[in-house]
Design an enzyme around this catalytic site. Structure first.
Site, mmCIF file in Angstrom:
data_model
loop_
_atom_site.group_PDB
_atom_site.id
_atom_site.type_symbol
_atom_site.label_atom_id
_atom_site.label_comp_id
_atom_site.label_asym_id
_atom_site.label_seq_id
_atom_site.Cartn_x
_atom_site.Cartn_y
_atom_site.Cartn_z
ATOM 1 N N GLU A 179 8.455 6.287 22.338
ATOM 2 C CA GLU A 179 7.356 5.381 22.144
ATOM 3 C C GLU A 179 7.366 4.025 21.602
ATOM 4 O O GLU A 179 8.862 3.949 21.061
ATOM 5 C CB GLU A 179 6.246 5.954 21.347
ATOM 6 C CG GLU A 179 6.595 6.370 19.996
ATOM 7 C CD GLU A 179 5.343 6.244 18.887
ATOM 8 O OE1 GLU A 179 4.739 5.250 19.039
ATOM 9 O OE2 GLU A 179 5.133 7.167 18.248
ATOM 10 N N LYS A 185 -1.817 -2.456 19.954
ATOM 11 C CA LYS A 185 -1.585 -0.999 19.885
ATOM 12 C C LYS A 185 -2.148 -0.647 20.964
ATOM 13 O O LYS A 185 -3.637 -0.406 21.027
ATOM 14 C CB LYS A 185 -1.659 -0.603 18.499
ATOM 15 C CG LYS A 185 -1.587 0.604 18.128
ATOM 16 C CD LYS A 185 -2.205 1.367 16.758
ATOM 17 C CE LYS A 185 -2.445 2.696 16.522
ATOM 18 N NZ LYS A 185 -3.207 2.978 15.405
ATOM 19 N N VAL A 228 1.668 7.849 20.524
ATOM 20 C CA VAL A 228 1.733 8.983 21.152
ATOM 21 C C VAL A 228 1.151 9.197 22.620
ATOM 22 O O VAL A 228 1.221 9.531 23.447
ATOM 23 C CB VAL A 228 1.669 10.040 20.264
ATOM 24 C CG1 VAL A 228 1.747 11.381 20.867
ATOM 25 C CG2 VAL A 228 2.842 9.770 19.222
ATOM 26 N N SER A 243 -7.361 10.921 15.675
ATOM 27 C CA SER A 243 -6.459 10.118 16.546
ATOM 28 C C SER A 243 -6.492 10.771 18.042
ATOM 29 O O SER A 243 -6.667 11.797 18.184
ATOM 30 C CB SER A 243 -5.043 10.268 16.176
ATOM 31 O OG SER A 243 -4.104 9.947 17.249
ATOM 32 N N ALA A 244 -6.476 9.830 19.164
ATOM 33 C CA ALA A 244 -6.589 10.087 20.463
ATOM 34 C C ALA A 244 -5.173 11.049 20.850
ATOM 35 O O ALA A 244 -5.356 11.760 21.955
ATOM 36 C CB ALA A 244 -6.783 8.864 21.449
ATOM 37 N N ASP A 245 -4.391 11.052 20.116
ATOM 38 C CA ASP A 245 -3.138 11.735 20.355
ATOM 39 C C ASP A 245 -3.538 13.044 20.428
ATOM 40 O O ASP A 245 -2.947 13.990 21.350
ATOM 41 C CB ASP A 245 -2.327 11.627 19.045
ATOM 42 C CG ASP A 245 -1.511 10.228 18.956
ATOM 43 O OD1 ASP A 245 -1.785 9.300 19.845
ATOM 44 O OD2 ASP A 245 -0.775 10.030 18.070
ATOM 45 N N LYS A 290 2.084 13.330 8.929
ATOM 46 C CA LYS A 290 2.068 12.761 7.612
ATOM 47 C C LYS A 290 0.990 13.284 6.633
ATOM 48 O O LYS A 290 -0.252 13.296 7.242
ATOM 49 C CB LYS A 290 2.222 11.180 7.624
ATOM 50 C CG LYS A 290 3.337 10.711 7.737
ATOM 51 C CD LYS A 290 3.239 9.056 8.222
ATOM 52 C CE LYS A 290 2.662 8.843 9.294
ATOM 53 N NZ LYS A 290 2.934 9.451 10.476
HETATM 54 N N1 PSU Z 1 2.877 7.755 12.547
HETATM 55 C C1 PSU Z 1 4.237 7.144 12.247
HETATM 56 N N2 PSU Z 1 4.501 5.928 12.733
HETATM 57 C C2 PSU Z 1 3.838 5.611 13.969
HETATM 58 C C3 PSU Z 1 2.572 6.127 14.026
HETATM 59 C C4 PSU Z 1 2.033 7.291 13.703
HETATM 60 O O1 PSU Z 1 4.740 7.622 11.132
HETATM 61 O O2 PSU Z 1 4.086 4.398 14.338
HETATM 62 C C5 PSU Z 1 2.024 5.620 15.311
HETATM 63 C C6 PSU Z 1 2.090 6.616 16.535
HETATM 64 O O3 PSU Z 1 2.199 5.609 17.681
HETATM 65 C C7 PSU Z 1 0.733 7.443 16.886
HETATM 66 C C8 PSU Z 1 -0.133 6.354 16.316
HETATM 67 O O4 PSU Z 1 0.590 7.911 17.998
HETATM 68 O O5 PSU Z 1 0.342 5.734 15.153
HETATM 69 C C9 PSU Z 1 -1.627 6.889 15.763
HETATM 70 O O6 PSU Z 1 -2.435 6.028 15.611
HETATM 71 P P1 PSU Z 1 -3.859 6.333 15.291
HETATM 72 O O7 PSU Z 1 -3.879 7.315 14.014
HETATM 73 O O8 PSU Z 1 -4.943 4.830 15.547
HETATM 74 O O9 PSU Z 1 -4.359 6.920 16.594
HETATM 75 MN MN MN Z 2 -7.959 6.480 14.435
#
Ligand code: PSU
Ligand code: MN
Length: 311
Positions: free
Chosen positions: A27, A89, A109, A143-145, A162
């Site tokens: 990614e 992003k 992701v 997260s959308a992940d 994390k």
């Molecule tokens: N966790 C990390 N480093 C990162 C991310 C997550 O330790 O760079 C990034 C990844 O690309 C993950 C995204 O998909 O943050 C999730 O963001 P959000 O919580 O806004 O969905």
């Molecule tokens: Mn979010």
């Protein structure tokens, strides 16, 4: 026009895919928003080297110049790393707008999975996935992940989630979405900087060949993504209690500064980097490289298994 018409796949990756050779997607939000320059660029190059050293072809994915790019390298990789937070992003909902505007973006992701699947890549290595944020019962920040893992048939090798996140809720949502959570050599779901979280994975698998067998069946069943949790190497790990204070401080600072939405994860990572005097970043880089190694080994095993199937 078909979705594949937006893909720009590098010659090396295209040739590997056509020949059924192992390919590992990587990614780019981790490059643009997850780490500072120039460590982000060094990390991106080292991770590609690790994938190659273990017999697979790396395919860094990003959105650049109105294209879904697969196999970003050389000057383009540098452009992405230098752009950093000035790049967008890209979450799932942003993709069409970013392509229309020709804007450079790191893929999360979720979007990396989407683009990898479109290109025909089944294995993807990263650091940590997004998840359910602490306080999600108020903020609804999930997260959308987690949604993408439910629907897109790509295996994601990560070091868990994390503890800036609510790990118990993250695992619940993964279950709801039908996502298998495999522990690679562990029964305990790892917590990124720490090797354990106190929460269990669904199934433990101990070898790349065993994981590959499961992935081949998941694919035969036309099911979605698989999350493979690989603990950070012992030498680079933190005790959960040692990092918790920094996480609490970072979460407090985010709240005090009114940080919301897609800015939250990058803000917390940057703050923890500052609070640990840069040590969180060293561990972060070590675990990404370890995930790239395991991902390459799984990709190699999967290619071999698929090649030996009767036609
Ligand atoms: N966790 C990390 N480093 C990162 C991310 C997550 O330790 O760079 C990034 C990844 O690309 C993950 C995204 O998909 O943050 C999730 O963001 P959000 O919580 O806004 O969905
Ligand atoms: Mn979010």
């Amino acid at each position: 026009m078909s979705a594949r018409a937006y893909l720009s796949i590098s010659g090396e990756v295209k040739a590997a895919l056509a020949a059924g050779k192992p390919v590992v997607a990587l990614e780019s939000t981790i490059i643009t928003h997850g780490m500072p320059y120039p460590q982000n660029l060094a990390m991106a190059r080292e991770v590609e080297d690790v994938v190659r050293a273990h017999g697979a072809v790396p395919a860094t994915i990003a959105i650049m110049d109105g294209r879904l790019c697969v196999g970003v390298s050389g000057e383009d990789l540098e452009r992405l790393a230098v752009e950093g937070h000035a790049a967008a992003k890209a979450s799932r909902r942003d993709m069409a707008s970013l392509l229309a505007q020709g804007v450079m973006a790191g893929t999360t992701v979720a979007t990396t999975m989407q683009i990898a699947a479109l290109a025909g890549i089944r294995i993807f290595a990263t650091g940590g996935i997004g998840g359910v944020h602490r306080g999600a019962e108020q903020s609804f920040d999930i997260s959308a992940d987690l949604e993408e893992l439910g629907r897109t048939p790509v295996a994601v090798i990560c070091a868990g989630a994390k503890s800036i996140l609510d790990i118990a809720k993250t695992l619940e949502v993964l279950e709801t979405n039908g996502v298998p959570v495999l522990g690679f050599g562990t029964e305990d779901f790892p917590a990124f900087w720490a090797r354990t979280s106190g929460h269990k994975v669904d199934q433990r698998f101990d070898t790349p060949a065993d994981v590959a067998r499961m992935l081949a069946i998941q694919s035969d069943l036309h099911m979605g993504g698989v999350l493979i949790a690989n603990p950070i190497p012992e030498a680079d790990a933190w005790e959960a209690s040692a990092i918790e204070g920094f996480i609490a401080q970072a979460l407090n600072d985010a709240e005090a500064q009114g940080i919301k939405g897609k800015a939250t994860t990058p803000f917390l990572l940057q703050r923890i980097f500052e609070l640990t005097g840069g040590k969180s970043l060293e561990s972060n880089i070590a675990l990404v490289k370890n995930n790239a190694k395991v991902a390459a080994q799984i990709a190699v095993a999967l290619s071999a298994q698929l090649a030996s199937r009767p036609a």
